[in-house]
Design an enzyme around this catalytic site. Structure first.
Site, PDB file in Angstrom:
ATOM      1  N   ARG A  34     -14.183  64.703-108.249  1.00  0.00           N
ATOM      2  CA  ARG A  34     -14.713  64.460-106.883  1.00  0.00           C
ATOM      3  C   ARG A  34     -15.746  65.540-106.612  1.00  0.00           C
ATOM      4  NH1 ARG A  34     -11.972  62.581-101.906  1.00  0.00           N
ATOM      5  NH2 ARG A  34     -13.724  62.123-100.527  1.00  0.00           N
TER       6      ARG A  34
ATOM      7  N   GLN B 235      -7.558  57.350 -84.959  1.00  0.00           N
ATOM      8  CA  GLN B 235      -6.500  57.616 -83.981  1.00  0.00           C
ATOM      9  C   GLN B 235      -5.091  57.629 -84.573  1.00  0.00           C
ATOM     10  OE1 GLN B 235      -8.466  55.360 -80.459  1.00  0.00           O
ATOM     11  NE2 GLN B 235      -6.437  55.867 -79.790  1.00  0.00           N
TER      12      GLN B 235
ATOM     13  N   HIS C  61     -14.739  70.245 -94.598  1.00  0.00           N
ATOM     14  CA  HIS C  61     -13.984  69.975 -93.366  1.00  0.00           C
ATOM     15  C   HIS C  61     -14.489  70.816 -92.198  1.00  0.00           C
ATOM     16  CE1 HIS C  61     -11.414  67.097 -95.077  1.00  0.00           C
ATOM     17  NE2 HIS C  61     -10.679  67.917 -95.804  1.00  0.00           N
TER      18      HIS C  61
ATOM     19  N   TYR D 115     -12.584  72.372-100.350  1.00  0.00           N
ATOM     20  CA  TYR D 115     -11.357  72.922-100.927  1.00  0.00           C
ATOM     21  C   TYR D 115     -11.704  73.921-102.042  1.00  0.00           C
ATOM     22  CZ  TYR D 115      -8.818  69.424 -98.215  1.00  0.00           C
ATOM     23  OH  TYR D 115      -8.303  68.677 -97.175  1.00  0.00           O
TER      24      TYR D 115
ATOM     25  N   GLU E 280     -15.206  68.568-100.227  1.00  0.00           N
ATOM     26  CA  GLU E 280     -14.625  68.715 -98.883  1.00  0.00           C
ATOM     27  C   GLU E 280     -14.299  70.160 -98.517  1.00  0.00           C
ATOM     28  OE1 GLU E 280     -14.760  65.674 -99.936  1.00  0.00           O
ATOM     29  OE2 GLU E 280     -14.875  64.526 -98.095  1.00  0.00           O
TER      30      GLU E 280
END
Ligand code: NAP
Ligand code: SF4
Length: 680
Positions: free
Chosen positions: A216, A341, A254, A168, A166
């Site tokens: 991961r 949401q 991201h 990081y 992701e």
């Protein structure tokens, strides 16, 4: 035999056997940052362990202060903190579950002025430029990971997940995009991998064999200058040799401009990467992203693409996901519709996460739907999201509920949303509520426009008015021209638009309608077309797995207008708005802002603009020559019934869009309906 033999098969991981193949993936709930919130977090985890999650992975905890996502955010660095975690591990173990702590060093994604990275390369999504770690700093960071893993073990965790994807810190070391070092930690693919491999190796040395070390792995970075497939595969083999127990997949950084989890991403869109990784190592592999129903998970596991599946948001929507699959009650699953949401959008606003469809999520100790001690007869009028949530929760508590709906089916605004390309998941919510009405024993009266007199004479103790909204028809001269239709008429298929269409109003619905008008029927949930549209390629062919996007010609030519001068789509969700804006651009939707609507006639829509310098000078006019005009100008509450019932003596409760049209939004409607049901 159960329909999900692979999903429900145990998995032997050596010192521990997982009872099924469903992992609850890491999610930041907003309760990780302060130990005083841990009892609430424990209740959230315990409910998921009870519902059958075989292994729970916590939200990310930083191994040191530099690695926190925000100032004062979650970390595990001291024995005192480890003791505070006991309430979490004990709650999960008391339910017979297992729990691993995620170790996440944010690197340059840390929203703090003291953030660090392999090199001083600023991220496009943070305002802080990171400091490049020195060689000693790298060693200290590895030691911090090891210390946190030891503390996690002391806190009673069954393992750790080392967050290597992701975008990081660890991922930043792996990619030339962010690692420009020429020392022992960069310069070649082997040296870029060394940080990740050393962390896993030294954690394994510290914690011993009987502790899970999940790695991961970023299977595809989806950013320029990301990793190649060969580099990902080599990393998988090296972390296996270093002592990892399991590989969990991560997809995209991201900062990637490819959506990876929103509702328009086809289900299981990235599962094939798990299969490819399985052929590179002998470690069990966890597939992830857009796996929200048992048949999707079973398909991946049955095809041999993965050994486990990770679901994160689906466990917010339904804590009993696994148990319902095991008990052949799949039609009772409250399916995550990937809207973001109430979960990710809350997290980005620093609010506690919950679920649009399940407002109890992460509020288990606060929103309690226990059995009532004073059963009542309740009429609920309107079977949109608010009415459905209220009626089913009331019936679950033991009240006798009659639900009246004027249309011949349930769903309200959800029935419209499910027809928008990329929002098909809303049909699952309608299926869920349809079944839930049966299970809870609500008496449903469809096609029944109920009046105040009937309700007064019906013997009801309470009336809930959830009659929703109707599209606002703005007072533009000529608005009754035959070319004009409301969004509801268009999307329900009651009117057919011409080739060139103006969309009046650019809120959530105007944007949805523009996508509805531009999408070709073939585009709906076709994985190859979706990949082509977003430029998802093969990391074996190009670094990061990016390709040149190929977009289908739009079905209709669309002009999207709003009166505000600000950019279109600014009010959309943080994690989904950019996807919609990119999609509108790709489909060539013309965006016109700062307009006044002057009139509508056979020539089309006449608009005018104030002078750009803000003076009182003459306005500029333009005729937007279109065949059809679709009104997406917000909504008006429908509350005649509530007004008529005003002095009837029966307590009347107004919820959902009938209460506040300006905010017509399913999250608020469902929460309001559920909270009312908890009070009555
Ligand atoms: P909205 O977001 O309030 O947008 C209505 C739009 O109509 C505004 O952009 C407004 O812009 C325009 N408008 C308002 N009054 C007008 C008038 N009298 N004449 C002409 N234009 C007028 O409402 P919505 O699009 O109907 O969406 C409703 C809710 O549904 C949203 O609040 C959202 O929660 C939810 N929703 C979200 C999404 C999503 O996030 N993707 C999708 C669908 C629905 P100007 O005044 O600037 O013209
Ligand atoms: Fe899924 Fe939406 Fe609920 Fe988040 S808010 S868990 S995306 S349904």
């Amino acid at each position: 035999m159960n329909a999900y033999p692979h999903l429900l098969a145990p998995l032997d991981l050596g010192h521990v056997t997982l009872p099924n193949r469903v992992v609850m993936g890491s999610m930041h709930t907003g309760l990780e940052d302060r130990a005083r919130d841990f009892p609430k977090l424990a209740a959230f985890f315990a409910e998921r362990a009870r519902g059958g999650a075989s292994l729970i992975i916590t939200g990310g905890f930083a191994p040191n202060i530099e690695g926190t996502l925000l100032p004062l955010a979650s970390k595990l660095t001291t024995r005192r903190e480890a003791r505070q975690h006991r309430v979490l591990t004990e709650a999960v173990h008391a339910e017979g579950g297992r729990i691993a702590l995620q170790l996440l060093h944010a690197g340059r994604y840390s929203y703090t002025p003291w953030c660090v990275a392999p090199s001083a390369v600023k991220s496009p999504i943070s305002k802080f430029r990171p400091r490049a770690l020195s060689a000693r700093g790298v060693e200290r960071t590895i030691s911090a990971f090891v210390r946190s893993a030891r503390l996690a073990r002391e806190a009673g965790y069954d393992g750790v997940e080392v967050m290597g994807s992701e975008g990081y810190l660890i991922n930043q070391f792996l990619a030339p995009r962010t690692n420009q070092r020429t020392d022992a930690w960069g310069g070649t693919p082997e040296k870029r991998r060394r940080f990740a491999v050393e962390i896993v190796r030294r954690i394994r040395e510290e914690v011993g064999e009987d502790f899970l070390v999940i790695y991961r792995i970023s299977a595809v970075d989806l950013v320029p200058d990301g990793q190649t497939w060969d580099e990902v595969a080599a990393l998988a083999r090296e972390v296996e040799a270093a002592g990892a127990s399991v590989l969990n997949l991560g997809i995209g950084w991201h900062e990637a401009r490819v959506p990876t989890i929103v509702t328009s991403v086809p289900r299981a869109a990235f599962a094939s990467y798990a299969g490819r990784l399985k052929s590179e190592t002998s470690l069990p592999v966890i597939a992830t992203n857009r796996i929200n129903m048992p048949e999707v998970a079973e398909g991946i596991l049955g095809a041999g693409d993965a050994d486990l599946v990770s679901l994160a948001r689906p466990f917010l929507a339904d804590p009993e996901w696994v148990r319902k699959a095991a008990e052949s009650r799949v039609d009772e699953i409250n399916t995550c519709i990937a809207c973001n949401q109430a979960c990710l959008d809350h997290t980005f606003r620093k609010q506690r996460a919950t679920c649009l469809l399940n407002p109890r999520a992460v509020h288990e100790t606060e929103l309690v739907l226990g059995p009532t001690r004073a059963a009542k007869r309740v009429a609920v009028v309107g079977a949109g999201p608010a009415g459905l949530a209220c009626a089913t929760a009331l019936a679950e508590r033991g009240h006798t509920v009659d639900l009246f709906e004027g249309r011949d089916d349930i769903g309200g605004q959800f029935a419209i949303a499910q027809r928008i390309p990329g929002k098909e998941e809303f049909s699952e919510s309608i299926r869920y509520f349809r079944r839930r009405l049966e299970v809870t024993g609500v008496r449903v009266h469809l096609g029944r426009v109920v009046g105040a007199d009937e309700l007064r004479g019906g013997g009801f103790d309470e009336v809930v008015v959830a009659t929703g909204v109707e599209p606002r028809v703005p007072s533009i001269p000529g608005v009754d021209h035959p070319s004009v239709m409301t969004y509801a008429e268009l999307v329900r298929g009651e009117r057919t638009p011409g080739a060139r269409v103006a969309v009046v109003g650019a809120g959530g619905i105007g944007v949805d309608v523009s996508e509805y008008l531009t999408a070709q029927p073939s585009a709906t949930l076709d994985l190859d077309l979706w990949r082509a549209e977003w430029g998802v390629g093969d990391p074996a062919a190009s670094r990061g797995g990016l390709a040149a996007p190929v977009v289908e010609a739009p079905k209709h030519e669309v002009v999207l207008l709003q009166r505000k001068a600000s950019g279109i789509g600014k009010g959309l969700g943080k994690t989904t708005g950019w996807v919609h804006r990119a999609s509108l651009r790709a489909k060539g939707v013309e965006q016109v802002t700062g307009v006044s609507y002057d009139r509508i006639d056979d020539d089309g829509l006449h608009v005018s603009f104030a002078p750009e310098d803000g003076s009182d000078g003459p306005r500029t006019s333009r005729v937007i020559a279109v065949d059809s005009i679709v009104l997406c100008a917000g909504q008006e509450s429908v509350r005649t019934l509530a007004d008529e019932l005003g002095d009837s003596g029966i307590p009347v409760h107004l919820i959902g869009g009938a209460d506040v049209a300006a905010e017509v939004d399913a999250k608020r409607a469902i929460r309001q309906g559920t909270e009312l049901a908890a009070r009555l």
